[in-house]
Write a protein that holds these residues in place. Sequence first.
Motif, PDB file in Angstrom:
ATOM      1  N   GLY A   1      43.179  50.850  46.841  1.00 52.75           N
ATOM      2  CA  GLY A   1      44.562  50.411  46.740  1.00 52.75           C
ATOM      3  C   GLY A   1      45.374  50.479  48.004  1.00 52.75           C
ATOM      4  O   GLY A   1      46.536  50.037  48.016  1.00 52.75           O
TER       5      GLY A   1
ATOM      6  N   GLU B   1      38.441  47.460  45.412  1.00 52.47           N
ATOM      7  CA  GLU B   1      39.400  48.103  44.508  1.00 52.47           C
ATOM      8  C   GLU B   1      39.926  49.404  45.109  1.00 52.47           C
ATOM      9  O   GLU B   1      40.114  50.416  44.424  1.00 52.47           O
TER      10      GLU B   1
ATOM     11  N   HIS C   1      47.321  40.646  47.271  1.00 56.24           N
ATOM     12  CA  HIS C   1      46.028  41.295  47.065  1.00 56.24           C
ATOM     13  C   HIS C   1      46.152  42.638  46.341  1.00 56.24           C
ATOM     14  O   HIS C   1      45.147  43.341  46.165  1.00 56.24           O
ATOM     15  N   ASP C   2      47.378  42.992  45.937  1.00 54.51           N
ATOM     16  CA  ASP C   2      47.611  44.243  45.208  1.00 54.51           C
ATOM     17  C   ASP C   2      47.162  45.452  46.023  1.00 54.51           C
ATOM     18  O   ASP C   2      46.526  46.382  45.511  1.00 54.51           O
ATOM     19  N   VAL C   3      47.510  45.465  47.297  1.00 46.72           N
ATOM     20  CA  VAL C   3      47.135  46.542  48.210  1.00 46.72           C
ATOM     21  C   VAL C   3      48.395  47.075  48.892  1.00 46.72           C
ATOM     22  O   VAL C   3      49.250  46.297  49.313  1.00 46.72           O
TER      23      VAL C   3
ATOM     24  N   ALA D   1      40.971  45.047  48.647  1.00 41.83           N
ATOM     25  CA  ALA D   1      41.113  44.420  47.331  1.00 41.83           C
ATOM     26  C   ALA D   1      39.753  44.245  46.658  1.00 41.83           C
ATOM     27  O   ALA D   1      39.595  44.518  45.465  1.00 41.83           O
ATOM     28  N   GLN D   2      38.753  43.810  47.418  1.00 46.43           N
ATOM     29  CA  GLN D   2      37.422  43.592  46.845  1.00 46.43           C
ATOM     30  C   GLN D   2      36.764  44.893  46.424  1.00 46.43           C
ATOM     31  O   GLN D   2      36.002  44.927  45.449  1.00 46.43           O
TER      32      GLN D   2
ATOM     33  N   ARG E   1      55.392  47.253  49.177  1.00 49.69           N
ATOM     34  CA  ARG E   1      54.008  47.463  49.599  1.00 49.69           C
ATOM     35  C   ARG E   1      53.957  48.261  50.897  1.00 49.69           C
ATOM     36  O   ARG E   1      52.955  48.929  51.199  1.00 49.69           O
TER      37      ARG E   1
ATOM     38  N   ILE F   1      42.838  44.286  54.393  1.00 51.95           N
ATOM     39  CA  ILE F   1      43.519  44.086  53.111  1.00 51.95           C
ATOM     40  C   ILE F   1      42.585  43.388  52.125  1.00 51.95           C
ATOM     41  O   ILE F   1      42.467  43.782  50.958  1.00 51.95           O
ATOM     42  N   GLU F   2      41.906  42.350  52.585  1.00 48.92           N
ATOM     43  CA  GLU F   2      40.987  41.610  51.718  1.00 48.92           C
ATOM     44  C   GLU F   2      39.846  42.504  51.238  1.00 48.92           C
ATOM     45  O   GLU F   2      39.483  42.490  50.051  1.00 48.92           O
TER      46      GLU F   2
END
Length: 322
Positions: A106, A104, A160-162, A101-102, A190, A97-98
């Motif tokens: 999704g 970008e 994390h917007d994932v 996010a890094q 999510r 997940i991290e």
Amino acid sequence: MDIGVHTPPLYGESFEEAVAYLADQGVSAIEPGVGGFPGDTHLNRNEYLDDEAAQAELQALLENHDMHISALATHNNPLHPDEDRAANADTELREAIELAAQLEVGTITCFSGLPAGGPNDEVPNWITAPWPSEHADAHEYQWEVAIEYWSDIAAYADEHDVDIAIEMHPNMLVYEPTGLARLREATNERVGANFDPSHLYWQNISITDAIRFLGEDDAIHHFHAKDTRIYDEQANVKGVLDNTPYDDEINRSWIFRSVGYGHGESHWKDIVSTLRMVGYDGTLSIEHEDSLTSSREGLEKAIELLQRAIFTEQPGEAYWAE
């Protein structure tokens, strides 16, 4: 829509070679493994997590081939009764997940996991019938474990917007659409599906109906293009809950097939059309696990069919309806 490939079939090649090969085949997306059962041969998350230089090199490679990452894959069992195995799967999931996010990206793809049938059991227990009644009790226990865990993960993913795309898979708690909907309702939006039809075919689930069912709630976050062929000669005698080894094809009730070798082109065009109806316009990520073909031949035949089936442009106005 675009065509992607889940890259484990190409683990015999370097990441750079695999990306170049897929680009030459007209593929525009990849779904690399970053842990769990898919492994991390092409994208070791420990090498990229929190490393901006490594991430920049990755993005440059992808841009050079007009390629993007549709999802990061980490299929494992974070609900395993063995605490060490569960903790390792949980670390993989959170770090995926991290990293997503890094980068970008999704979406991550994963399994729901499967708990034991009770707090003192040592192995996961896939329950498919409510009788004798201890099985129904065990199933409810499993859902309590799953909802507590996935509520926390869903909140972490939201931070994390994932999106979390869960593949409905046998020997996992979530193996069909109503179970996916139950977990989504108990957590947050999510949580959705990595819609893989291959595991639904042998359960006699209508793929287009299942797409409509999940699509009504915008619950399809990713899609695996993977086919299955049911062989009635075996299924008529022993059913489809088949423990025959996957490489003993002639004696199995069903086997995974390359796209088009389980169901014809018109069926796959119906799938693509139904996905568009429910608003899914993302990647169809080919997962090759056809033991009757080589990886490259199976991928290339799937790519060729899907190139004829997908829509690459947005629909125009329905001028004839005015």
